[in-house]
Design a protein around this motif. Structure first.
Motif, PDB file in Angstrom:
ATOM      1  N   MET A   1       0.813  -1.192   0.000  1.00 12.55           N
ATOM      2  CA  MET A   1       0.000   0.000   0.000  1.00 12.55           C
ATOM      3  C   MET A   1       0.864   1.267   0.000  1.00 12.55           C
ATOM      4  SD  MET A   1      -3.087   0.954   0.011  1.00 12.55           S
ATOM      5  CE  MET A   1      -4.400   1.847   0.691  1.00 12.55           C
ATOM      6  N   LEU A   2       1.905   1.293   0.864  1.00 15.61           N
ATOM      7  CA  LEU A   2       2.785   2.459   0.926  1.00 15.61           C
ATOM      8  C   LEU A   2       3.530   2.651  -0.393  1.00 15.61           C
ATOM      9  CD1 LEU A   2       4.232   2.159   4.533  1.00 15.61           C
ATOM     10  CD2 LEU A   2       2.554   3.789   3.699  1.00 15.61           C
ATOM     11  N   LYS A   3       3.909   1.549  -1.039  1.00 16.66           N
ATOM     12  CA  LYS A   3       4.609   1.650  -2.326  1.00 16.66           C
ATOM     13  C   LYS A   3       3.707   2.314  -3.359  1.00 16.66           C
ATOM     14  CE  LYS A   3       7.561  -0.332  -5.530  1.00 16.66           C
ATOM     15  NZ  LYS A   3       7.974   0.818  -6.256  1.00 16.66           N
ATOM     16  N   LEU A   4       2.435   1.960  -3.368  1.00 17.73           N
ATOM     17  CA  LEU A   4       1.488   2.566  -4.298  1.00 17.73           C
ATOM     18  C   LEU A   4       1.352   4.071  -4.044  1.00 17.73           C
ATOM     19  CD1 LEU A   4      -0.629   2.139  -6.531  1.00 17.73           C
ATOM     20  CD2 LEU A   4      -2.301   1.711  -4.732  1.00 17.73           C
ATOM     21  N   LEU A   5       1.287   4.488  -2.775  1.00 18.39           N
ATOM     22  CA  LEU A   5       1.206   5.900  -2.446  1.00 18.39           C
ATOM     23  C   LEU A   5       2.482   6.639  -2.857  1.00 18.39           C
ATOM     24  CD1 LEU A   5      -0.493   5.819   1.069  1.00 18.39           C
ATOM     25  CD2 LEU A   5      -1.475   6.633  -1.066  1.00 18.39           C
ATOM     26  N   ALA A   6       3.630   6.009  -2.633  1.00 17.80           N
ATOM     27  CA  ALA A   6       4.901   6.634  -3.014  1.00 17.80           C
ATOM     28  C   ALA A   6       4.969   6.818  -4.528  1.00 17.80           C
ATOM     29  CB  ALA A   6       6.068   5.798  -2.516  1.00 17.80           C
ATOM     30  N   ASP A   7       4.499   5.827  -5.276  1.00 18.51           N
ATOM     31  CA  ASP A   7       4.489   5.935  -6.734  1.00 18.51           C
ATOM     32  C   ASP A   7       3.556   7.055  -7.195  1.00 18.51           C
ATOM     33  OD1 ASP A   7       6.306   3.911  -7.026  1.00 18.51           O
ATOM     34  OD2 ASP A   7       4.794   2.352  -7.381  1.00 18.51           O
ATOM     35  N   ARG A   8       2.420   7.192  -6.523  1.00 15.74           N
ATOM     36  CA  ARG A   8       1.477   8.251  -6.886  1.00 15.74           C
ATOM     37  C   ARG A   8       2.059   9.644  -6.611  1.00 15.74           C
ATOM     38  NH1 ARG A   8      -4.563   6.363  -5.052  1.00 15.74           N
ATOM     39  NH2 ARG A   8      -4.836   4.784  -6.660  1.00 15.74           N
ATOM     40  N   ILE A   9       2.836   9.752  -5.560  1.00 10.36           N
ATOM     41  CA  ILE A   9       3.458  11.036  -5.238  1.00 10.36           C
ATOM     42  C   ILE A   9       4.574  11.345  -6.227  1.00 10.36           C
ATOM     43  CG2 ILE A   9       4.899  12.232  -3.522  1.00 10.36           C
ATOM     44  CD1 ILE A   9       3.210  10.811  -1.372  1.00 10.36           C
ATOM     45  N   GLN A  10       5.370  10.359  -6.590  1.00 14.67           N
ATOM     46  CA  GLN A  10       6.499  10.583  -7.486  1.00 14.67           C
ATOM     47  C   GLN A  10       6.063  10.902  -8.904  1.00 14.67           C
ATOM     48  OE1 GLN A  10       9.005   7.163  -7.096  1.00 14.67           O
ATOM     49  NE2 GLN A  10       9.937   7.894  -5.192  1.00 14.67           N
ATOM     50  N   HIS A  11       4.952  10.358  -9.349  1.00 12.59           N
ATOM     51  CA  HIS A  11       4.498  10.588 -10.719  1.00 12.59           C
ATOM     52  C   HIS A  11       4.202  12.069 -10.980  1.00 12.59           C
ATOM     53  CE1 HIS A  11       2.836   9.723 -14.621  1.00 12.59           C
ATOM     54  NE2 HIS A  11       1.705  10.343 -14.278  1.00 12.59           N
ATOM     55  N   PRO A  12       3.379  12.748 -10.153  1.00 12.21           N
ATOM     56  CA  PRO A  12       3.150  14.180 -10.399  1.00 12.21           C
ATOM     57  C   PRO A  12       4.424  15.016 -10.210  1.00 12.21           C
ATOM     58  CG  PRO A  12       1.456  13.330  -8.944  1.00 12.21           C
ATOM     59  CD  PRO A  12       2.470  12.255  -9.116  1.00 12.21           C
ATOM     60  N   THR A  13       5.291  14.604  -9.288  1.00  8.46           N
ATOM     61  CA  THR A  13       6.530  15.342  -9.081  1.00  8.46           C
ATOM     62  C   THR A  13       7.384  15.306 -10.344  1.00  8.46           C
ATOM     63  OG1 THR A  13       6.476  14.767  -6.735  1.00  8.46           O
ATOM     64  CG2 THR A  13       8.572  15.542  -7.605  1.00  8.46           C
ATOM     65  N   GLY A  14       7.460  14.155 -10.976  1.00  8.22           N
ATOM     66  CA  GLY A  14       8.197  14.036 -12.229  1.00  8.22           C
ATOM     67  C   GLY A  14       7.574  14.869 -13.331  1.00  8.22           C
ATOM     68  N   GLU A  15       6.256  14.889 -13.403  1.00  6.87           N
ATOM     69  CA  GLU A  15       5.564  15.706 -14.398  1.00  6.87           C
ATOM     70  C   GLU A  15       5.817  17.196 -14.162  1.00  6.87           C
ATOM     71  OE1 GLU A  15       1.408  14.900 -14.637  1.00  6.87           O
ATOM     72  OE2 GLU A  15       1.688  12.812 -15.222  1.00  6.87           O
ATOM     73  N   ILE A  16       5.798  17.605 -12.899  1.00 11.50           N
ATOM     74  CA  ILE A  16       6.055  19.003 -12.563  1.00 11.50           C
ATOM     75  C   ILE A  16       7.473  19.395 -12.967  1.00 11.50           C
ATOM     76  CG2 ILE A  16       6.353  20.606 -10.622  1.00 11.50           C
ATOM     77  CD1 ILE A  16       3.993  19.125  -9.274  1.00 11.50           C
ATOM     78  N   ASP A  17       8.445  18.546 -12.656  1.00  9.66           N
ATOM     79  CA  ASP A  17       9.838  18.831 -13.042  1.00  9.66           C
ATOM     80  C   ASP A  17       9.968  18.955 -14.551  1.00  9.66           C
ATOM     81  OD1 ASP A  17      10.597  18.815 -10.403  1.00  9.66           O
ATOM     82  OD2 ASP A  17      11.316  16.736 -10.433  1.00  9.66           O
ATOM     83  N   ASN A  18       9.311  18.060 -15.278  1.00 11.13           N
ATOM     84  CA  ASN A  18       9.368  18.090 -16.735  1.00 11.13           C
ATOM     85  C   ASN A  18       8.746  19.379 -17.275  1.00 11.13           C
ATOM     86  OD1 ASN A  18       9.664  17.376 -19.422  1.00 11.13           O
ATOM     87  ND2 ASN A  18       7.851  16.056 -19.435  1.00 11.13           N
TER      88      ASN A  18
END
Length: 111
Positions: A1-18
């Motif tokens: 469950m925590l891995k899924l939340l971490a992935d969800r947080i990292q995805h928008p962060t990567g999009e924002i950086d891009n």
């Protein structure tokens, strides 16, 4: 469950950086000097330090701070005004020196 939340947080962060990189590249292409930070340097830092020391030790500056706070100004606005005041006060002391060239002998300067 925590891995899924971490992935969800990292995805928008990567999009924002891009997106930030694309915006910066577009700005640099159309307005080359816009993102440069001119004017932020040792002179501004020196003025800020002078204002901080005056706020701590100078009674006149402390009175000015109290008056302006009572008027509803923010500390940031007051500091900005004080930096401008200090700059006007010390500029004649450190202003550019003029060296006139002697037209009879260009290698000499007039005293």
């Amino acid at each position: 469950m925590l891995k899924l939340l971490a992935d969800r947080i990292q995805h928008p962060t990567g999009e924002i950086d891009n997106l930030n990189k694309r915006i910066a590249a577009g700005l640099k292409a159309h307005f080359p000097g816009l993102l440069d930070t001119h004017g932020v340097g040792p002179d501004s830092a020196a003025l800020y330090r002078i204002v901080l020391s005056r706020l701590r030790w100078d009674d006149r500056t402390q009175d000015y701070l109290r008056r302006r706070l009572f008027e509803g100004r923010t500390r940031r606005e007051i500091t900005r005004c004080l930096r401008r005041y200090v700059a006007r006060e010390i500029y004649p002391l450190i202003g550019p020196t003029r060296s006139a060239v002697c037209h009879a002998d260009p290698s000499r300067t007039a005293s």
